[in-house]
Design a protein around this motif. Structure first.
Motif, PDB file in Angstrom:
ATOM      1  N   GLN A   1      -4.499   2.832   9.182  1.00 57.24           N
ATOM      2  CA  GLN A   1      -4.886   4.180   9.660  1.00 57.24           C
ATOM      3  C   GLN A   1      -3.787   5.193   9.387  1.00 57.24           C
ATOM      4  O   GLN A   1      -4.052   6.350   9.081  1.00 57.24           O
ATOM      5  N   ASN A   2      -2.507   4.737   9.496  1.00 53.15           N
ATOM      6  CA  ASN A   2      -1.386   5.661   9.323  1.00 53.15           C
ATOM      7  C   ASN A   2      -1.002   5.852   7.863  1.00 53.15           C
ATOM      8  O   ASN A   2      -0.350   6.821   7.529  1.00 53.15           O
ATOM      9  N   THR A   3      -1.379   4.896   7.001  1.00 49.95           N
ATOM     10  CA  THR A   3      -0.888   4.920   5.623  1.00 49.95           C
ATOM     11  C   THR A   3      -1.937   5.350   4.610  1.00 49.95           C
ATOM     12  O   THR A   3      -1.642   6.075   3.670  1.00 49.95           O
TER      13      THR A   3
ATOM     14  N   ILE B   1       0.821  -1.219   0.000  1.00 50.70           N
ATOM     15  CA  ILE B   1       0.000   0.000   0.000  1.00 50.70           C
ATOM     16  C   ILE B   1       0.855   1.270   0.000  1.00 50.70           C
ATOM     17  O   ILE B   1       0.339   2.356  -0.217  1.00 50.70           O
ATOM     18  N   SER B   2       2.159   1.100   0.215  1.00 48.05           N
ATOM     19  CA  SER B   2       3.005   2.298   0.252  1.00 48.05           C
ATOM     20  C   SER B   2       3.250   2.854  -1.151  1.00 48.05           C
ATOM     21  O   SER B   2       3.669   3.988  -1.318  1.00 48.05           O
ATOM     22  N   TYR B   3       3.008   2.025  -2.191  1.00 48.93           N
ATOM     23  CA  TYR B   3       3.277   2.460  -3.571  1.00 48.93           C
ATOM     24  C   TYR B   3       2.088   3.161  -4.215  1.00 48.93           C
ATOM     25  O   TYR B   3       2.182   3.644  -5.322  1.00 48.93           O
ATOM     26  N   GLU B   4       0.926   3.129  -3.567  1.00 48.10           N
ATOM     27  CA  GLU B   4      -0.296   3.617  -4.214  1.00 48.10           C
ATOM     28  C   GLU B   4      -1.017   4.555  -3.261  1.00 48.10           C
ATOM     29  O   GLU B   4      -1.065   4.294  -2.064  1.00 48.10           O
ATOM     30  N   SER B   5      -1.593   5.618  -3.792  1.00 46.53           N
ATOM     31  CA  SER B   5      -2.290   6.547  -2.902  1.00 46.53           C
ATOM     32  C   SER B   5      -3.812   6.394  -2.977  1.00 46.53           C
ATOM     33  O   SER B   5      -4.522   6.868  -2.100  1.00 46.53           O
ATOM     34  N   ASP B   6      -4.329   5.712  -4.001  1.00 45.16           N
ATOM     35  CA  ASP B   6      -5.783   5.620  -4.134  1.00 45.16           C
ATOM     36  C   ASP B   6      -6.373   4.679  -3.078  1.00 45.16           C
ATOM     37  O   ASP B   6      -5.950   3.519  -2.947  1.00 45.16           O
TER      38      ASP B   6
END
Ligand code: SME
Length: 162
Positions: free
Chosen positions: A157-159, A28-33
């Motif tokens: 929650q943090n990411t 999930i760190s590579y994507e913002s959607d």
């Protein structure tokens, strides 16, 4: 023998979470959607664990609305305080149900489901969605699942851009 098998199973589950959660964090760190990430988180959990159903319900206009998930077709809207999800939302705490048939408020989306764990996901002190997991086995979830899933939710929650 049975106890030994049970304890091996528990160790195995713990190991699976320990390997999986950092992988999800990286994923999930590579994507913002948000929706793309929720979809991949449910797929990653579904592939690695023996769940019947795993996914998200998102708070929209004071209802929980079905979000990305893996598993059988599910109910689309849940009111606050209704079902295991609605109680987890109303009380802002994890609800672990060993036998859903004995849970007065349970909403049966699938007759195959026998136990359930729901973890609320919060932003600025408010529940904004829940992570809902069902199993075909009775009492499939233990405090070990709860511990690891709550640590995953903390990462979410943090990411996530909630
Ligand atoms: N059983 C849930 C409803 C959602 S489904 O399990 C996917 C509940 O009681 O809230």
């Amino acid at each position: 023998m049975a106890e030994e098998l049970q304890s091996n199973k528990i160790q195995d589950v713990g190991k699976r979470y320990e390997e999986l959660i950092p992988q999800i964090e990286a994923l999930i760190s590579y994507e913002s959607d948000l929706i793309a990430n929720l979809a991949n988180v449910s797929a990653a959990l579904f592939q690695a664990m023996d769940y019947l159903w795993v996914g998200f319900y998102i708070v929209k206009n004071d209802e929980l609305v079905l979000g990305p998930y893996q598993g059988p077709i599910a109910c689309t809207r849940i009111q606050k305080g209704k079902g295991v999800c609605g109680v987890a939302w109303a009380e802002a705490r994890t609800i672990l149900v060993d036998d859903v048939n004995a849970f007065p408020n349970h909403i049966a989306c699938s007759s195959e489901s026998n136990s359930e764990i729901v973890i609320p996901i919060q932003k600025d002190g408010k529940v904004v969605m829940v992570l809902d997991i069902d199993s075909a086995d009775v009492a499939a979830f233990t405090e070990l699942d709860q511990k690891h899933l709550e640590s995953l939710v903390e990462i979410l929650q943090n990411t996530l851009e909630i």
